[in-house]
Structures are given as C-alpha cells and as structure tokens.
Design an enzyme around this catalytic site. Structure first.
Site, mmCIF file in Angstrom:
data_model
loop_
_atom_site.group_PDB
_atom_site.id
_atom_site.type_symbol
_atom_site.label_atom_id
_atom_site.label_comp_id
_atom_site.label_asym_id
_atom_site.label_seq_id
_atom_site.Cartn_x
_atom_site.Cartn_y
_atom_site.Cartn_z
ATOM 1 N N TYR A 7 0.827 -1.213 0.000
ATOM 2 C CA TYR A 7 0.000 0.000 0.000
ATOM 3 C C TYR A 7 0.862 1.264 0.000
ATOM 4 O O TYR A 7 0.346 2.372 -0.041
ATOM 5 C CB TYR A 7 -0.893 0.018 1.259
ATOM 6 N N GLY A 8 2.191 1.092 0.081
ATOM 7 C CA GLY A 8 3.055 2.254 0.281
ATOM 8 C C GLY A 8 4.085 2.424 -0.810
ATOM 9 O O GLY A 8 3.759 2.388 -2.006
ATOM 10 N N THR A 9 5.338 2.535 -0.400
ATOM 11 C CA THR A 9 6.409 2.852 -1.353
ATOM 12 C C THR A 9 6.721 1.698 -2.303
ATOM 13 O O THR A 9 7.463 1.892 -3.261
ATOM 14 C CB THR A 9 7.695 3.250 -0.611
ATOM 15 N N LEU A 10 6.141 0.507 -2.040
ATOM 16 C CA LEU A 10 6.402 -0.632 -2.933
ATOM 17 C C LEU A 10 5.401 -0.718 -4.084
ATOM 18 O O LEU A 10 5.563 -1.530 -4.990
ATOM 19 C CB LEU A 10 6.373 -1.954 -2.135
ATOM 20 N N GLU A 82 11.780 -4.205 5.154
ATOM 21 C CA GLU A 82 10.801 -3.518 6.004
ATOM 22 C C GLU A 82 11.159 -3.622 7.489
ATOM 23 O O GLU A 82 10.349 -3.268 8.339
ATOM 24 C CB GLU A 82 9.391 -4.074 5.766
HETATM 25 N N1 PCA Z 1 6.442 -0.377 2.084
HETATM 26 C C1 PCA Z 1 5.439 -1.340 2.356
HETATM 27 C C2 PCA Z 1 4.932 -0.954 3.697
HETATM 28 C C3 PCA Z 1 5.089 0.529 3.723
HETATM 29 C C4 PCA Z 1 6.090 0.794 2.658
HETATM 30 O O1 PCA Z 1 6.488 1.856 2.283
HETATM 31 C C5 PCA Z 1 4.354 -1.237 1.323
HETATM 32 O O2 PCA Z 1 4.522 -0.548 0.300
HETATM 33 O O3 PCA Z 1 3.305 -1.856 1.513
#
Ligand code: PCA
Length: 160
Positions: A7-10, A82
């Site tokens: 949900y984030g930077t990935l 992570e």
């Molecule tokens: N990386 C993981 C968790 C938060 C982040 O930046 C993601 O993208 O889900």
C-alpha cells in the site's frame, strides 16, 4: 508462494517499486488491485516521511493497494527491507478485489474477498494517530511529504 498486499512505497510508480522488479531480490508477480475490507489509519510519519498502516482497524479509510504473489526469496527480502518485525509486522489482512490481472479458473471475481500479508505496525508513536489518514498512498501527492530513505536524517525522538 505467498501473497503480499502493498500500500506504500512498494506500489507501482512509488519510490521502492523497483525493488519488486529486481530479480536479485526474488520474484513478485502482480495479481490484483484491492482495498482493505476494514478501515485502517494509513499515515505518513517520521522525518523520512514513511507510510505506515497502523493496525487499528475501524479508524481511517479502506486502504487501496496491490496484491503480489512473491517467492520465498522475495518474502525474505521484503521482511529484511521492512525491518520486520522491528519496524513493521507482517500480518494477514482481508481484502476486496478491485481488479485481478490474468484470467483462469482461479481468478477471483471483482468484489470477492481474499487474504494476503501486509506490513502494518502495532508499535507507533501515539501522535501518529493525529496525522492525516490516506485512502491511497502517493509519495508525490499534494501533501508534499515525499518519502526519503536518507539515513543521515535522524531525530532522537523518532522510534524509526
Ligand atoms: N512499504 C510497504 C509498507 C510501507 C512501505 O512503504 C508497502 O509498500 O506496503
């Protein structure tokens, strides 16, 4: 193989997406776009503007993200990347499928419920709960809180 919801930077187009594509980390196959069944606070916190899904169901929004099928090598890489279990925990989350790529007899229908792992956190600074919550994370959004992985930015009051 394991399913992971990011949900984030990935996510596609976000600052760490290239790590999902790097074969030296293992393999990650994009399966679907989905959103959480329950609401969670998705906040941006720390000096590095890191997105965190706080494991406080019922608060915030139903969070949008992407489901990937990853091999054991990629799963190990992601746990390491992570800082799991120090910074994030990897916990199962219920998801509603918005769009599934590929069509075979195993393809869930749009609107069906599936489960995947998510990197969430139960340990956070209480003030993070007062931060704005997002439905869909974008490092480059109007909020101006662009993610950085610069380790030289440190703040003794931050836990991460
Ligand atoms: N990386 C993981 C968790 C938060 C982040 O930046 C993601 O993208 O889900």
């Amino acid at each position: 193989m394991t399913c992971v919801f990011v949900y984030g930077t990935l996510k596609t187009g976000q600052p760490n997406y290239y790590r999902m594509l790097d074969a030296t980390n293992g393999t990650a196959k994009f399966l679907a776009r989905a959103r959480t069944v329950d609401k969670y606070p998705l906040v941006i916190a720390t000096k590095n503007n890191v997105p965190f899904l706080l494991n406080v169901p019922g608060e915030g929004h139903r969070v949008q993200g992407e489901i990937y099928e990853v091999d054991d090598k990629m799963l190990k890489f992601l746990d390491w990347f992570e800082s799991c279990p120090k910074m994030y925990q990897r916990t199962p989350v219920k998801l509603e499928v918005n769009e599934w790529v590929g069509r075979d007899e195993n393809t869930p229908k749009v609107g069906s419920l599936v489960e995947a792992f998510v990197y969430s956190t139960t340990t956070y600074q209480p003030e993070w709960l007062r931060n704005p919550t997002y439905e869909s994370y974008d490092s480059y959004g109007d909020h101006g809180l662009k993610y950085t992985d610069d380790d030289s930015i440190s703040d003794p009051h931050q836990s991460c």
